[in-house]
Enzyme design. Structure first.
Site, PDB file in Angstrom:
ATOM      1  N   GLU A 110       0.783  -1.231   0.000  1.00 19.75           N
ATOM      2  CA  GLU A 110       0.000   0.000   0.000  1.00 19.75           C
ATOM      3  C   GLU A 110       0.821   1.291   0.000  1.00 19.75           C
ATOM      4  OE1 GLU A 110      -3.349   0.222  -0.215  1.00 19.75           O
ATOM      5  OE2 GLU A 110      -3.383  -1.960  -0.476  1.00 19.75           O
ATOM      6  N   SER A 482     -39.547 -41.634  35.013  1.00 19.62           N
ATOM      7  CA  SER A 482     -39.016 -42.245  36.241  1.00 19.62           C
ATOM      8  C   SER A 482     -37.769 -41.541  36.774  1.00 19.62           C
ATOM      9  CB  SER A 482     -38.695 -43.717  35.989  1.00 19.62           C
ATOM     10  OG  SER A 482     -39.892 -44.431  35.703  1.00 19.62           O
TER      11      SER A 482
END
Length: 786
Positions: A110, A482
């Site tokens: 860049e 149960s």
């Protein structure tokens, strides 16, 4: 002779140079003068523009006090990232912690002269202008500082006015920030695709690794993204991205950032990208639950403040729970009738077009972890060839075809037939082959807690978060069957019952006058009755008649009140005899919390998922101290928890969960299986001193799991599978007898009932309209009053 004056100069011959260069010189002089005037006029215009624009520049306090939008990140206790929430995925990294190779790759790509210019690179601008005129194409001239100015304060429109503001802002930024500060802002703020802002986030998202571990080749690939994140996305456009990456590697060599050897190695390095399924820990339900909890406290700020949410669970146990539940569900699925392919695809006759068509078709049928989607290209009774989303071709034969045998039968049902173009599911087996299967319709849930603190140790809310985001651990209200009986037995201990109390396992019938609605004739699961047996044996064998007689004796109202001590909602457990069989509704999280009461000696702990929340800079905002519960949390007597633990130890030793002790090879295992009426829900809840865990399986829309499917067969194996990991290296530890209990003849009693003073028997004299005689009821009531 007359004086005629100076003689006129003779015109130069046509061949003399003066005939052409003098007009050229005059022309050049005119052009130079005009150009100088134009330059001067242009300079004046630019100067005036700058003078007028500078006072209108925005304040740059957002840079001097840089606070980027940071996502919420959720971590396990051992630091594994399991979730990220927010519009922008960002991980702020100070410039000192950004690897030099990453900084240099960005500069090469860049702004190689970043540390030489003062915000505007005039040489670069001239080079870009010449390139534009010579090649008729645009070439970037924006410095890193100018990009920061544009990203923070300006629009993306390409106008002369915006460029003027960009230049001026660059000067202003350079005057107020150091080069290192500018680069830090840039490397954390820039958008890099995939919702990633900043290179630290991009490294995690594209490569699945922290920025500190980045290589030259990977840094160059990331450095190519700012120019055009979508165009140079290496996952979506690998060819185009590679061209730019190689260019940046070359630029790094040209600028002296890397050596020739590093250059050659970087160009040769193959890159491996992280895919969405590569999360190291499957805890999607956990991460979403954490997100909801944090959002309820911080609102929308939760997604932008950079909160780091640290949970209580460890990644190893979480993955053990995840794998255990999936194995349990898939084992059940293999016993189901094949329902047919998920879809059929029209495949082209031209082999060259086949791969693209398969890839397109499987977009609508994503893989679910190890359960891979595939399109069949060849099918027969003994051999199926299919292609996965990755393009890999697999061949399935022998045992791998057994789960889908009905779909390969000839003649077969055309709606369930596996033929060319069928979309099927495949799993790799441990020895390397493949088996065909189908996506399960049944769901499941798993949750484990630390009984002493309430810390969540593992949580799996369903088979697959991508398939269903409904969290069955916290949201599914189901009948516990149960597995609820221990809480009824706990109540009975407070009414004079003992593990040695003899209760008749004989048929019961309740007429409408007793039930208040319609006649009820309950049954045991296996349809048989074994006559008188101890309360211990009744729980171990999960005898319904024993549980019903006990509930009738202590009264459903007392049972209802008692179970609320464990955290159950009173209104979800009406005071009827069906309470004895777990006919109310609970969530798996409630069940785990309730079993933890027995595990820690009678103290109720609330589940804790979030241990600590910190901000982006590591400051602690909220912390939950994981301390063991104290006596203020007591909900049942310690001796009640001790006797119940003894009773549930029998369940895992010789009862419906006997395989627990047998497979784990330890005696400090306690729990209870649960299967609801018509086998619609299968449960196992159990604990060891250090961990309480609950497993549930069932269909979202309740229906029978199968005549032979039980909690002991479906959910218990999942629990054992998890406990194999959770209890590895944990020494066997059985509870010590607390004050107030006495052992007589190998059985534990409350001391006041140790010599026959408690309820010795129940139901041995049959009542005409129910199970307990009025005399027995009066005796129990008188005993309790004493």
């Amino acid at each position: 002779m007359t004086d005629s004056g100076p003689a006129a100069p003779k015109p130069a011959p046509a061949s003399s140079p003066a005939a052409w260069w003098r007009p050229v010189v005059r022309g050049l002089a005119w052009i130079a003068g005009l150009s100088a005037a134009a330059v001067l006029a242009g300079a004046m215009v630019v100067t005036m523009a700058l003078a007028l624009a500078y006072p209108n520049l925005p304040e740059i306090s957002g840079l001097t006090d840089y606070r980027p939008k940071l996502p919420m990140r959720v971590f396990t206790a051992d630091g594994e990232l399991i979730g990220e929430f927010g519009e922008e995925r960002r991980n702020f990294t100070p410039i000192a912690q950004v690897p030099r190779v990453m900084q240099e790759a960005v500069l090469a790509a860049e702004d190689a002269r970043f540390f030489q210019h003062s915000g505007v690179d005039y040489k670069g601008m001239v080079r870009a202008a010449l390139a534009q005129f010579a090649e008729a194409r645009s070439q970037g001239a924006s410095t890193i500082t100018m990009q920061v100015a544009r990203n923070f304060y300006l629009s993306t429109e390409k106008t002369f006015t915006r460029k003027i503001y960009e230049v001026l802002l660059a000067f202003k930024i350079e005057a107020m920030l150091t080069k290192e500060q500018i680069l830090e802002v840039y490397m954390n703020q820039i958008f890099l695709g995939q919702r990633a802002y900043g290179f630290a986030a991009a490294s995690e998202i594209y490569f699945g690794k922290p920025l500190k571990d980045i290589t030259v080749a990977e840094a160059a690939m990331l450095a190519g993204l700012p120019k055009a994140p979508s165009a140079y996305n290496p996952i979506a456009n690998p060819r185009r991205a590679t061209v730019r990456q190689l260019h940046i590697i070359d630029r790094m060599l040209e600028n002296g950032f890397i050596t020739a050897e590093q250059h050659a190695a970087a160009r040769a390095q193959p890159l491996r990208y992280r895919t969405a399924s590569n999360l190291p820990v499957h805890a999607e339900y956990v991460a979403e639950l954490a997100r909801q909890l944090v959002f309820s406290q911080y609102g929308d700020e939760a997604y932008s403040r950079g909160l780091n949410v640290h949970l209580t669970l460890e990644s190893t146990e979480q993955m053990a729970a995840y794998r255990a539940l999936r194995r349990g569900i898939m084992d059940f699925e293999r016993r189901q009738v094949y329902r047919g392919p998920e879809a059929y695809v029209d495949l082209p006759g031209n082999p060259a077009d086949l791969d693209a068509r398969i890839a397109e078709a499987l977009v609508e049928h994503p893989d679910h972890d190890e359960l891979r989607a595939a399109v069949v290209i060849e099918a027969g009774p003994k051999r199926v060839v299919a292609v996965l989303q990755s393009g890999e071709s697999i061949t399935v034969t022998g045992e791998g075809l057994r789960p889908v045998a009905s779909g390969l039968a000839t003649p077969g049902n055309p709606k369930t037939q596996i033929r060319r173009g069928a979309v099927v599911r495949a799993m790799q087996v441990p020895k390397g082959g493949w088996t065909l299967t189908q996506q399960p319709e049944v769901e499941g849930a798993f949750v484990a807690l630390d009984p002493s603190t309430g810390a969540v140790r593992a949580l799996v809310g369903g088979f697959d978060y991508a398939k269903s985001k409904f969290n069955h651990v916290t949201q599914a209200l189901r009948q516990p069957g149960s597995s609820f009986k221990p809480f009824i037995y706990s109540a009975a201990l407070e009414r004079g019952f003992t593990p040695a109390t003899v209760v008749n396992d004989a048929p019961l019938f309740f007429d409408a006058s007793t039930t208040g609605s319609q006649p009820w004739e309950p049954k045991n699961y296996d349809g048989t009755f074994d006559g008188p047996m101890s309360l211990r044996r009744g729980l171990a064998k999960s005898k319904n008649m024993v549980s019903i007689r006990v509930t009738e004796a202590i009264t459903p109202a007392f049972a209802q009140q008692w179970v609320t001590r464990f955290g159950f909602d009173e209104d979800r457990h009406p005071p009827f005899l069906t309470l004895a069989l777990g006919a109310g509704t609970v969530t798996p999280m409630q069940m785990a919390t309730a079993y933890a009461v027995f595990a820690n000696g009678g103290l109720k702990v609330n589940p804790v998922l979030i241990h600590r929340i910190t901000d982006a800079r590591g400051r602690v905002l909220n912390e939950h101290a994981l301390r063991p519960a104290d006596e203020s949390a007591r909900v049942i007597d310690e001796r009640n928890a001790f006797v119940m633990t003894s009773l549930m130890q029998e369940v895992t030793r010789s009862g419906t969960a006997a395989r627990a002790q047998a497979q784990l090879k330890r005696t400090d295992i306690y729990g209870k299986t649960g299967t609801t009426n018509d086998s619609m829900d299968a449960w196992f809840g159990g604990y060891q001193k250090t961990v309480a865990a609950v497993v549930w399986m069932g269909y979202d829309t309740p229906r029978k799991l199968g005549d032979r499917e039980t909690g002991g067969g479906l959910s218990l194996p999942v629990w054992i599978d998890f406990m194999t990991t959770a209890l590895k290296g944990v020494p066997v530890s059985e509870p010590s007898a607390p004050e107030g209990v006495t052992q007589v003849g190998g059985e534990w009693y409350y001391s006041e009932y140790a010599h026959g003073e408690g309820v010795t028997s129940l139901g041995l004299q049959e009542a005409a309209g129910g199970g307990t005689t009025e005399e027995e009821k009066r005796g129990i009531l008188d005993l309790f009053k004493r």
